[in-house]
Design a protein around this motif. Structure first.
Motif, mmCIF file in Angstrom:
data_model
loop_
_atom_site.group_PDB
_atom_site.id
_atom_site.type_symbol
_atom_site.label_atom_id
_atom_site.label_comp_id
_atom_site.label_asym_id
_atom_site.label_seq_id
_atom_site.Cartn_x
_atom_site.Cartn_y
_atom_site.Cartn_z
ATOM 1 N N CYS A 121 24.470 47.119 123.133
ATOM 2 C CA CYS A 121 23.683 48.312 123.463
ATOM 3 C C CYS A 121 24.384 49.175 124.502
ATOM 4 O O CYS A 121 25.235 48.702 125.256
ATOM 5 C CB CYS A 121 22.291 47.929 123.970
ATOM 6 S SG CYS A 121 22.224 47.411 125.701
ATOM 7 N N TRP A 130 29.765 50.339 125.239
ATOM 8 C CA TRP A 130 28.923 49.147 125.074
ATOM 9 C C TRP A 130 29.748 47.868 125.175
ATOM 10 O O TRP A 130 29.197 46.791 125.365
ATOM 11 C CB TRP A 130 28.184 49.202 123.735
ATOM 12 C CG TRP A 130 29.040 49.553 122.566
ATOM 13 C CD1 TRP A 130 29.735 48.702 121.759
ATOM 14 C CD2 TRP A 130 29.306 50.872 122.077
ATOM 15 N NE1 TRP A 130 30.423 49.399 120.789
ATOM 16 C CE2 TRP A 130 30.173 50.737 120.954
ATOM 17 C CE3 TRP A 130 28.900 52.146 122.456
ATOM 18 C CZ2 TRP A 130 30.635 51.831 120.228
ATOM 19 C CZ3 TRP A 130 29.363 53.226 121.731
ATOM 20 C CH2 TRP A 130 30.217 53.076 120.625
ATOM 21 N N THR A 182 17.850 52.938 133.888
ATOM 22 C CA THR A 182 17.795 53.915 132.804
ATOM 23 C C THR A 182 16.424 54.569 132.802
ATOM 24 O O THR A 182 15.403 53.899 132.630
ATOM 25 C CB THR A 182 18.043 53.259 131.440
ATOM 26 O OG1 THR A 182 19.311 52.585 131.453
ATOM 27 C CG2 THR A 182 18.036 54.303 130.327
ATOM 28 N N GLU A 233 21.765 53.870 128.277
ATOM 29 C CA GLU A 233 21.393 55.282 128.397
ATOM 30 C C GLU A 233 21.148 55.922 127.033
ATOM 31 O O GLU A 233 20.459 56.932 126.930
ATOM 32 C CB GLU A 233 22.471 56.052 129.155
ATOM 33 C CG GLU A 233 23.803 56.117 128.444
ATOM 34 C CD GLU A 233 24.881 56.748 129.311
ATOM 35 O OE1 GLU A 233 25.708 57.488 128.766
ATOM 36 O OE2 GLU A 233 24.894 56.497 130.541
ATOM 37 N N ARG A 234 21.712 55.348 125.996
ATOM 38 C CA ARG A 234 21.492 55.830 124.630
ATOM 39 C C ARG A 234 20.298 55.139 123.980
ATOM 40 O O ARG A 234 19.443 55.790 123.368
ATOM 41 C CB ARG A 234 22.757 55.569 123.793
ATOM 42 C CG ARG A 234 22.635 55.895 122.307
ATOM 43 C CD ARG A 234 23.781 55.252 121.522
ATOM 44 N NE ARG A 234 23.697 53.791 121.525
ATOM 45 C CZ ARG A 234 24.680 52.995 121.128
ATOM 46 N NH1 ARG A 234 25.847 53.512 120.744
ATOM 47 N NH2 ARG A 234 24.522 51.676 121.151
ATOM 48 N N ASP A 235 20.238 53.805 124.111
ATOM 49 C CA ASP A 235 19.280 53.025 123.328
ATOM 50 C C ASP A 235 17.902 52.911 123.960
ATOM 51 O O ASP A 235 16.891 52.943 123.247
ATOM 52 C CB ASP A 235 19.851 51.621 123.090
ATOM 53 C CG ASP A 235 21.097 51.638 122.216
ATOM 54 O OD1 ASP A 235 21.288 52.640 121.491
ATOM 55 O OD2 ASP A 235 21.872 50.673 122.256
#
Length: 361
Positions: free
Chosen positions: A309, A104, A145, A312-314
């Motif tokens: 952020c 990030w 994403t 790809e995770r958030d």
């Protein structure tokens, strides 16, 4: 190559207009995305006013969701037909931040290498490397994403910039947690998202500060427990009064001016955290503060890059929360407009009449 309509700012301060633009076929690591919705963000107005740089003409728009139309060689992250939210910090995976497990903070984020152009061949500068006020745009595949395709594009596209910046400033940068007290200075789109993020994280007291009573009322509807109109009351004194005289555990400056940063500094508790997520202009300076105050108050002074952020995770997590009814992204969509109404949307945003106008296709 194909030709589509896009909103272009040709010169500083001039009204934007719809023009025909050329979109190259995607090269290695690139994707063409058919845009379904794109929010009108204050950053786009900054571009039009020359507040970012002078690399006109700009293809504006960046808070967007759409469907991948085609991809270039070597792209594995997404495929044609995927519903995606676009981001402006595609991480490299190779820099020192990425290698130490903190992508990030990636220090080498990238965009598409090819340039979109006007029909006469003039190269366009896409806003934040995206340029989504257009029927289609060319981006790096890492800027896409994949999220739940049943989600409302006008709502989840806002995660692409302002909403993610505010949510992340609270949850990722500020480490807001259960029972903590939070003050948010400035409740435009980013600040409002910080209020929502603080509520989502379980904050006990959430204090919204602004000069506009309309925005303060919106903040109360979205989770603020208390509000302060700083045009009528001292915000530092007000925040301290609401926190037993101590100050808030976390104070988020979503304005980004020397005076609001100073307010945030003194409105936090001992060992508290200040998060700067509002974007200052280059000439602004940190206000003159006694060095002993930096030392004596302890805690942390942080800036928040895109809400710290990792898309790809958030993004998928937040879209899932939205789909479950636990994150009200719809509340940020004040109006849906056409591509030909961006200039009018800038005026409404400047007057404080909207959280977000969203262009929909």
């Amino acid at each position: 190559m194909q030709q589509v309509n896009g909103v272009v700012a040709r010169a500083k301060g001039e009204p934007v207009r719809i023009e025909k633009i050329n979109i190259p076929d995607p090269g290695p690591g690139e994707a063409v995305v058919a845009i379904q919705a794109c929010g009108v963000c204050h950053t786009d107005l900054h571009y039009r006013e020359g507040g970012i740089n002078d690399e006109f003409p700009f293809l504006l728009g960046h808070e967007a969701a759409g469907v991948v139309e085609s991809v270039g060689e070597g792209v594995e992250e997404v495929a044609p037909g995927d519903f995606v939210v676009l981001n402006w910090r595609a991480v490299c995976g190779r820099c020192r931040a990425c290698r130490r497990g903190e992508p990030w903070y990636c220090f080498d984020t990238h965009n598409a290498l090819q340039k979109m152009t006007l029909t006469d061949g003039t190269e366009l500068s896409p806003a934040l490397g995206i340029g989504a006020f257009a029927d289609k745009t060319l981006v790096a595949a890492g800027q896409c994403t994949k999220v739940d395709p049943s989600a409302r594009p006008a709502a989840v596209g806002l995660l692409g910039c302002g909403v993610m910046a505010g949510l992340g400033a609270a949850i990722n940068t500020g480490n807001v947690g259960r029972g903590k007290s939070v003050a948010v200075i400035g409740v435009g789109g980013v600040g409002m998202a910080a209020v929502v993020g603080s509520r989502l994280a379980g904050a006990g007291r959430i204090i919204a500060v602004d000069v506009d009573d309309r925005k303060l009322e919106w903040a109360k509807n979205l989770g603020a427990t208390d509000v302060i109109n700083s045009s009528r009351a001292d915000p530092v004194e007000g925040i301290q009064a609401l926190t037993d005289g101590f100050g808030a555990d976390v104070v988020i400056d979503a304005v980004g001016r020397p005076e609001t940063w100073r307010q945030a500094f003194y409105a936090r508790d001992l060992a508290g955290t200040v998060v700067l997520v509002g974007v200052p202009t280059p000439e602004m300076k940190v206000p003159d503060l006694p060095l002993i105050d930096f030392f004596g108050r302890g805690g942390s002074l942080k800036s928040s890059w895109y809400g710290d952020c990792l898309p790809e995770r958030d993004f998928p997590m937040l879209v899932d929360l939205y789909q479950q009814g636990r994150l009200d992204l719809d509340a940020f969509v004040t109006e849906e407009i056409g591509l030909d109404q961006v200039e009018q949307a800038f005026a409404r945003m400047h007057d404080g009449d909207v959280l977000r106008s969203v262009v929909v296709w």
